[in-house]
Design a protein around this motif. Structure first.
Motif, PDB file in Angstrom:
ATOM      1  N   GLY A   4      -0.683 -42.827 -15.607  1.00  0.00           N
ATOM      2  CA  GLY A   4      -0.332 -44.962 -16.841  1.00  0.00           C
ATOM      3  C   GLY A   4       1.134 -44.611 -17.196  1.00  0.00           C
ATOM      4  O   GLY A   4       2.048 -43.765 -16.237  1.00  0.00           O
ATOM      5  N   ILE A   5       1.446 -45.424 -17.253  1.00  0.00           N
ATOM      6  CA  ILE A   5       2.826 -45.982 -18.029  1.00  0.00           C
ATOM      7  C   ILE A   5       3.258 -45.300 -19.285  1.00  0.00           C
ATOM      8  O   ILE A   5       2.302 -45.653 -20.558  1.00  0.00           O
ATOM      9  CB  ILE A   5       3.582 -46.942 -17.479  1.00  0.00           C
ATOM     10  CG1 ILE A   5       3.153 -47.927 -16.580  1.00  0.00           C
ATOM     11  CG2 ILE A   5       4.919 -47.263 -18.079  1.00  0.00           C
ATOM     12  CD1 ILE A   5       4.252 -46.699 -15.240  1.00  0.00           C
ATOM     13  N   VAL A   6       4.030 -44.991 -20.057  1.00  0.00           N
ATOM     14  CA  VAL A   6       4.587 -44.625 -20.792  1.00  0.00           C
ATOM     15  C   VAL A   6       5.977 -45.193 -21.448  1.00  0.00           C
ATOM     16  O   VAL A   6       7.032 -45.192 -20.859  1.00  0.00           O
ATOM     17  CB  VAL A   6       4.043 -43.270 -21.963  1.00  0.00           C
ATOM     18  CG1 VAL A   6       3.025 -42.427 -22.089  1.00  0.00           C
ATOM     19  CG2 VAL A   6       5.267 -42.011 -20.548  1.00  0.00           C
ATOM     20  N   ASN A   7       6.159 -45.723 -23.016  1.00  0.00           N
ATOM     21  CA  ASN A   7       7.477 -46.142 -23.002  1.00  0.00           C
ATOM     22  C   ASN A   7       7.938 -46.009 -24.800  1.00  0.00           C
ATOM     23  O   ASN A   7       6.630 -45.670 -25.238  1.00  0.00           O
ATOM     24  CB  ASN A   7       7.573 -47.546 -22.676  1.00  0.00           C
ATOM     25  CG  ASN A   7       6.309 -48.154 -23.623  1.00  0.00           C
ATOM     26  OD1 ASN A   7       6.733 -48.628 -25.024  1.00  0.00           O
ATOM     27  ND2 ASN A   7       5.333 -49.043 -22.491  1.00  0.00           N
ATOM     28  N   ALA A   8       8.250 -45.866 -25.183  1.00  0.00           N
ATOM     29  CA  ALA A   8       9.013 -44.942 -26.533  1.00  0.00           C
ATOM     30  C   ALA A   8      11.018 -45.664 -26.924  1.00  0.00           C
ATOM     31  O   ALA A   8      11.319 -46.917 -25.630  1.00  0.00           O
ATOM     32  CB  ALA A   8       9.613 -43.685 -26.103  1.00  0.00           C
ATOM     33  N   VAL A  32      14.184 -40.556 -27.845  1.00  0.00           N
ATOM     34  CA  VAL A  32      12.959 -41.457 -26.852  1.00  0.00           C
ATOM     35  C   VAL A  32      12.075 -40.645 -26.092  1.00  0.00           C
ATOM     36  O   VAL A  32      11.647 -40.233 -25.445  1.00  0.00           O
ATOM     37  CB  VAL A  32      13.714 -42.506 -26.504  1.00  0.00           C
ATOM     38  CG1 VAL A  32      13.443 -42.191 -24.681  1.00  0.00           C
ATOM     39  CG2 VAL A  32      14.559 -43.593 -27.303  1.00  0.00           C
ATOM     40  N   LYS A  33      12.928 -39.379 -25.759  1.00  0.00           N
ATOM     41  CA  LYS A  33      12.492 -38.133 -24.838  1.00  0.00           C
ATOM     42  C   LYS A  33      11.294 -37.726 -25.716  1.00  0.00           C
ATOM     43  O   LYS A  33      10.694 -37.389 -25.086  1.00  0.00           O
ATOM     44  CB  LYS A  33      13.660 -37.264 -24.408  1.00  0.00           C
ATOM     45  CG  LYS A  33      14.117 -37.421 -23.325  1.00  0.00           C
ATOM     46  CD  LYS A  33      15.525 -36.694 -22.729  1.00  0.00           C
ATOM     47  CE  LYS A  33      16.526 -36.871 -23.479  1.00  0.00           C
ATOM     48  NZ  LYS A  33      17.260 -35.184 -23.069  1.00  0.00           N
ATOM     49  N   SER A  34      11.306 -37.264 -26.823  1.00  0.00           N
ATOM     50  CA  SER A  34      10.297 -36.580 -27.585  1.00  0.00           C
ATOM     51  C   SER A  34       8.985 -37.611 -27.577  1.00  0.00           C
ATOM     52  O   SER A  34       7.690 -37.248 -27.416  1.00  0.00           O
ATOM     53  CB  SER A  34      10.973 -35.932 -29.096  1.00  0.00           C
ATOM     54  OG  SER A  34      11.807 -35.159 -28.535  1.00  0.00           O
ATOM     55  N   LYS A  35       9.128 -38.822 -27.503  1.00  0.00           N
ATOM     56  CA  LYS A  35       8.347 -40.054 -27.740  1.00  0.00           C
ATOM     57  C   LYS A  35       7.694 -39.574 -26.264  1.00  0.00           C
ATOM     58  O   LYS A  35       6.290 -40.128 -26.377  1.00  0.00           O
ATOM     59  CB  LYS A  35       8.929 -40.785 -28.103  1.00  0.00           C
ATOM     60  CG  LYS A  35       9.146 -41.363 -30.021  1.00  0.00           C
ATOM     61  CD  LYS A  35      10.262 -43.084 -30.332  1.00  0.00           C
ATOM     62  CE  LYS A  35      10.019 -42.710 -31.831  1.00  0.00           C
ATOM     63  NZ  LYS A  35      10.690 -44.042 -31.862  1.00  0.00           N
ATOM     64  N   LEU A  36       8.280 -40.041 -25.918  1.00  0.00           N
ATOM     65  CA  LEU A  36       7.811 -39.991 -23.588  1.00  0.00           C
ATOM     66  C   LEU A  36       6.789 -38.891 -23.341  1.00  0.00           C
ATOM     67  O   LEU A  36       5.827 -38.887 -22.953  1.00  0.00           O
ATOM     68  CB  LEU A  36       8.897 -40.066 -23.301  1.00  0.00           C
ATOM     69  CG  LEU A  36       9.574 -41.336 -23.333  1.00  0.00           C
ATOM     70  CD1 LEU A  36      10.601 -41.458 -21.837  1.00  0.00           C
ATOM     71  CD2 LEU A  36       8.673 -43.007 -22.827  1.00  0.00           C
ATOM     72  N   ILE A  37       7.597 -37.477 -24.812  1.00  0.00           N
ATOM     73  CA  ILE A  37       6.977 -36.337 -24.443  1.00  0.00           C
ATOM     74  C   ILE A  37       5.640 -35.774 -24.614  1.00  0.00           C
ATOM     75  O   ILE A  37       4.198 -35.918 -24.603  1.00  0.00           O
ATOM     76  CB  ILE A  37       7.474 -34.845 -24.864  1.00  0.00           C
ATOM     77  CG1 ILE A  37       8.240 -34.678 -23.089  1.00  0.00           C
ATOM     78  CG2 ILE A  37       6.781 -34.067 -24.562  1.00  0.00           C
ATOM     79  CD1 ILE A  37       9.333 -33.948 -23.865  1.00  0.00           C
ATOM     80  N   GLU A  38       5.455 -37.000 -26.018  1.00  0.00           N
ATOM     81  CA  GLU A  38       4.281 -36.910 -26.739  1.00  0.00           C
ATOM     82  C   GLU A  38       2.813 -37.559 -26.227  1.00  0.00           C
ATOM     83  O   GLU A  38       2.071 -37.691 -26.395  1.00  0.00           O
ATOM     84  CB  GLU A  38       4.334 -37.460 -28.437  1.00  0.00           C
ATOM     85  CG  GLU A  38       5.093 -36.388 -29.098  1.00  0.00           C
ATOM     86  CD  GLU A  38       5.697 -36.881 -30.617  1.00  0.00           C
ATOM     87  OE1 GLU A  38       5.285 -38.222 -31.225  1.00  0.00           O
ATOM     88  OE2 GLU A  38       7.045 -36.295 -30.983  1.00  0.00           O
ATOM     89  N   ARG A  39       3.329 -38.807 -25.416  1.00  0.00           N
ATOM     90  CA  ARG A  39       2.749 -39.693 -25.509  1.00  0.00           C
ATOM     91  C   ARG A  39       2.437 -39.093 -23.868  1.00  0.00           C
ATOM     92  O   ARG A  39       1.050 -39.700 -23.832  1.00  0.00           O
ATOM     93  CB  ARG A  39       3.344 -40.759 -25.229  1.00  0.00           C
ATOM     94  CG  ARG A  39       3.941 -41.739 -26.578  1.00  0.00           C
ATOM     95  CD  ARG A  39       4.381 -42.801 -26.965  1.00  0.00           C
ATOM     96  NE  ARG A  39       4.861 -43.772 -28.051  1.00  0.00           N
ATOM     97  CZ  ARG A  39       5.256 -44.464 -28.306  1.00  0.00           C
ATOM     98  NH1 ARG A  39       6.467 -45.011 -27.699  1.00  0.00           N
ATOM     99  NH2 ARG A  39       5.809 -44.472 -30.148  1.00  0.00           N
ATOM    100  N   HIS A  70      16.125 -48.140 -25.378  1.00  0.00           N
ATOM    101  CA  HIS A  70      13.944 -47.513 -24.929  1.00  0.00           C
ATOM    102  C   HIS A  70      13.845 -46.984 -23.451  1.00  0.00           C
ATOM    103  O   HIS A  70      14.679 -47.560 -22.830  1.00  0.00           O
ATOM    104  CB  HIS A  70      14.309 -49.249 -24.538  1.00  0.00           C
ATOM    105  CG  HIS A  70      12.317 -49.908 -24.190  1.00  0.00           C
ATOM    106  ND1 HIS A  70      11.112 -49.559 -25.237  1.00  0.00           N
ATOM    107  CD2 HIS A  70      12.104 -50.062 -22.747  1.00  0.00           C
ATOM    108  CE1 HIS A  70      10.067 -49.607 -24.149  1.00  0.00           C
ATOM    109  NE2 HIS A  70      10.154 -49.983 -22.985  1.00  0.00           N
ATOM    110  N   GLY A  71      13.053 -46.554 -23.151  1.00  0.00           N
ATOM    111  CA  GLY A  71      12.625 -45.091 -22.680  1.00  0.00           C
ATOM    112  C   GLY A  71      10.903 -45.744 -21.812  1.00  0.00           C
ATOM    113  O   GLY A  71      10.443 -45.509 -22.876  1.00  0.00           O
ATOM    114  N   TYR A  72      11.614 -45.162 -20.535  1.00  0.00           N
ATOM    115  CA  TYR A  72       9.818 -46.007 -19.831  1.00  0.00           C
ATOM    116  C   TYR A  72       9.252 -45.042 -18.647  1.00  0.00           C
ATOM    117  O   TYR A  72      10.587 -44.644 -17.708  1.00  0.00           O
ATOM    118  CB  TYR A  72       9.145 -46.849 -19.812  1.00  0.00           C
ATOM    119  CG  TYR A  72      10.529 -48.137 -18.781  1.00  0.00           C
ATOM    120  CD1 TYR A  72      10.394 -48.029 -17.409  1.00  0.00           C
ATOM    121  CD2 TYR A  72      11.621 -48.597 -19.262  1.00  0.00           C
ATOM    122  CE1 TYR A  72      11.040 -48.098 -16.593  1.00  0.00           C
ATOM    123  CE2 TYR A  72      12.362 -49.287 -18.101  1.00  0.00           C
ATOM    124  CZ  TYR A  72      11.773 -48.627 -16.744  1.00  0.00           C
ATOM    125  OH  TYR A  72      12.868 -50.017 -15.820  1.00  0.00           O
TER     126      TYR A  72
END
Length: 81
Positions: A4-8, A32-39, A70-72
């Motif tokens: 899937g896709i993740v975004n933060a 943003v990188k940390s949030k993407l890794i968590e998701r 914003h990152g995805y």
């Protein structure tokens, strides 16, 4: 396998005495990188590929300016043996 896709998104308020720090996006990238890794981990993914970042300065009519990032990306899982 694609999971899937993740975004933060992360933001930072630019107050009057820090208005010249517009180029200081390093903290936002790390957030943003940390949030993407968590998701990605929440989706049982092994990594995120094709990550894109969009940065902008948002001006609120009577309020302060914000630096937004914003990152995805696509969450993948490696084949298990």
């Amino acid at each position: 396998m694609i999971l899937g896709i993740v975004n933060a998104t992360a933001k930072r308020t630019l107050i009057a005495d820090r208005i010249d720090e517009v180029d200081q996006y390093d903290d936002l990238y790390n957030q943003v990188k940390s949030k993407l890794i968590e998701r990605a981990a929440a989706k049982d993914g092994d990594g995120v590929i094709g990550v894109s970042f969009n940065s902008e300065i948002v001006r609120v009519s009577v309020g302060p300016k914000y630096m937004m990032l914003h990152g995805y990306g696509t969450v993948i899982s490696f084949p298990k043996k």
